[in-house]
Design an enzyme around this catalytic site. Structure first.
Site, mmCIF file in Angstrom:
data_model
loop_
_atom_site.group_PDB
_atom_site.id
_atom_site.type_symbol
_atom_site.label_atom_id
_atom_site.label_comp_id
_atom_site.label_asym_id
_atom_site.label_seq_id
_atom_site.Cartn_x
_atom_site.Cartn_y
_atom_site.Cartn_z
ATOM 1 N N PHE A 118 76.114 42.842 53.869
ATOM 2 C CA PHE A 118 77.008 43.876 54.380
ATOM 3 C C PHE A 118 76.730 45.147 53.590
ATOM 4 O O PHE A 118 77.078 45.253 52.418
ATOM 5 C CB PHE A 118 78.487 43.512 54.258
ATOM 6 C CG PHE A 118 79.363 44.571 54.853
ATOM 7 C CD1 PHE A 118 79.584 44.626 56.220
ATOM 8 C CD2 PHE A 118 79.933 45.547 54.053
ATOM 9 C CE1 PHE A 118 80.359 45.629 56.783
ATOM 10 C CE2 PHE A 118 80.713 46.554 54.597
ATOM 11 C CZ PHE A 118 80.940 46.595 55.967
ATOM 12 N N ASP A 145 72.502 47.144 45.841
ATOM 13 C CA ASP A 145 73.740 47.673 46.407
ATOM 14 C C ASP A 145 74.900 47.157 45.558
ATOM 15 O O ASP A 145 75.389 46.046 45.735
ATOM 16 C CB ASP A 145 73.872 47.215 47.860
ATOM 17 C CG ASP A 145 75.139 47.741 48.526
ATOM 18 O OD1 ASP A 145 76.060 48.171 47.805
ATOM 19 O OD2 ASP A 145 75.214 47.709 49.772
ATOM 20 N N LYS A 192 82.812 53.193 46.411
ATOM 21 C CA LYS A 192 84.133 52.595 46.235
ATOM 22 C C LYS A 192 84.796 53.010 44.921
ATOM 23 O O LYS A 192 85.414 54.048 44.855
ATOM 24 C CB LYS A 192 84.049 51.080 46.392
ATOM 25 C CG LYS A 192 83.626 50.667 47.814
ATOM 26 C CD LYS A 192 83.922 49.238 48.108
ATOM 27 C CE LYS A 192 83.433 48.832 49.498
ATOM 28 N NZ LYS A 192 84.139 49.483 50.609
#
Length: 400
Positions: free
Chosen positions: A141, A226, A255
């Protein structure tokens, strides 16, 4: 109708149904707790998918934002501003790299990394034009843009968005032999999550990340990590890659970099990678804006102390110890994760992940389901041990 019901009905009527939120409406939050419009408090055990690592309304981050709001919030990159250089310098130092390319969202960081890898492949590695390929892992994801969902293996995320962007090769996560087989002379990068979050907090086999690092060096391929969910303290280290002693060529951050205040993301690498860009070849109106840099600088300062990594380590050990006691009891079939991050596979006899999440919500604890009977637990790193234990007690009660 209650205030909650009215607000949910209005949202359902006037917003696209691209999410299926739990049926509560948050009005305020502080630390690890949120309060809804009816005045009921909930323990946040999701932390905005790691965007709220430092808790809701962290005083240091709110203060940094307020001070910057009184000065300047946006200049665009048409001009320099007085927070940009320090932010890039301090973030690069935190990562042990030389350059930073700031963006806004995690998906933008991934898109930027794809462009970076391709440009590096053509200008530095010498891959023939139009032939650059990037190897990714199944179950990934990395965001929801058209390019990113082109290499998703999740039908829900990918269906009906074609035609898809070419140039990606998908191999099983954690399978080093399959990865080695997929890398060719046209491969410019391997893009991986050190721990797969959306897939259920999947930790790869020991030795996998070092094997990826060795292979990418051997084949002159960029290793892009990531760390948008796994990075910045969540696993007990600044970066999840550190658990295996691995330093990738490129870090993707997001984030928690925005402190739960503003969207902030970044691609961080050395000059031989990010130096491929020339003026006008990539950009963002809001990327690296003064407000984002002010908040991001405070996040970097908080991580430099090591306090939050230590909290995630200590509380994470306690979390996993308690969760593992549930395995084999007919309630939980498996627990995975690192630090204050866990994927918990609930025995289907007790219900789906969604049903367990709703039952926990009724008891004042907020988590989120993924892939059937799995729930994810990722509280803010500021959570107290007492609150964490209370949350775990509610889980035990729901499963009793």
């Amino acid at each position: 109708m209650t205030a909650t019901e009215e607000l949910i009905a209005s949202a359902e009527a006037h917003s696209a149904h691209n999410y299926h939120p739990l049926p509560l409406v948050v009005a305020s939050a502080e630390g690890a707790w949120m309060t809804d419009v009816e005045g009921r408090r909930y323990l946040d055990m999701l932390a905005g998918y790691s965007a709220l690592n430092f808790g809701h309304g962290n005083p240091r981050l709110i203060d940094a934002a307020k001070k910057q709001l009184d000065r300047v919030t946006l200049t665009s990159r048409a001009f320099h501003h007085d927070r940009f250089a320090e932010f890039c310098t301090r973030l690069a130092e935190l990562c042990g790299k030389e350059m930073v390319l700031p963006m806004n969202t995690g998906a933008e960081a991934v898109e930027t990394a794809v462009k970076t890898a391709r440009k590096w492949g053509y200008r530095v590695k010498g891959v023939p034009d139009g032939r650059a390929r990037i190897v990714v892992a199944g179950g990934n994801f990395h965001g929801r843009t058209t390019t990113v969902v082109s290499f998703s293996t999740d039908p829900e995320a990918r269906a009906d968005y074609g035609p898809y962007t070419p140039g990606f090769d998908i191999v099983p996560y954690g399978d080093l032999a399959a990865l080695r087989e997929a890398v060719t002379d046209d491969t410019v990068a391997v893009l991986l999550e050190p721990i797969q979050g959306e897939a259920g907090v999947l930790v790869p086999p020991a030795g996998y990340l070092p094997g990826v690092r060795e292979l990418t060096r051997e084949r002159d391929v960029l290793f892009i990590a990531d760390e948008i969910q796994s990075g910045l303290g969540r696993t007990g280290r600044t970066f999840a890659c550190e658990h295996e002693g691995v330093v990738p060529d490129v870090y993707l951050l997001g984030k928690a970099l925005g402190g739960g205040v503003v969207p902030v993301s970044a691609v961080v690498a050395d000059t031989d990678v990010l130096g491929v860009f020339r003026p006008g070849e990539h950009g963002s109106t809001f990327g690296g804006n003064p407000l984002a840099c002010a908040v991001g600088l405070e996040v970097v300062a908080m991580l430099e102390s090591g306090e939050f990594q230590q909290r995630a380590t200590e509380l994470g050990e306690h979390l996993h110890s308690e969760l593992h006691l549930l395995v084999g009891t007919g309630k939980v079939t498996r627990v995975r994760g690192r630090g204050l991050w866990a994927g918990v596979d609930i025995d289907p006899a007790h219900g789906t992940g969604r049903e367990i999440s709703e039952k926990l919500m009724e008891r004042g604890v907020l988590v989120k389901d993924t892939h059937g009977s799995t729930i994810r637990i990722a509280p803010p790193l500021v959570i107290s041990k007492e609150d964490l234990d209370w949350g775990l007690d509610q889980l035990r009660s729901v499963l009793a």
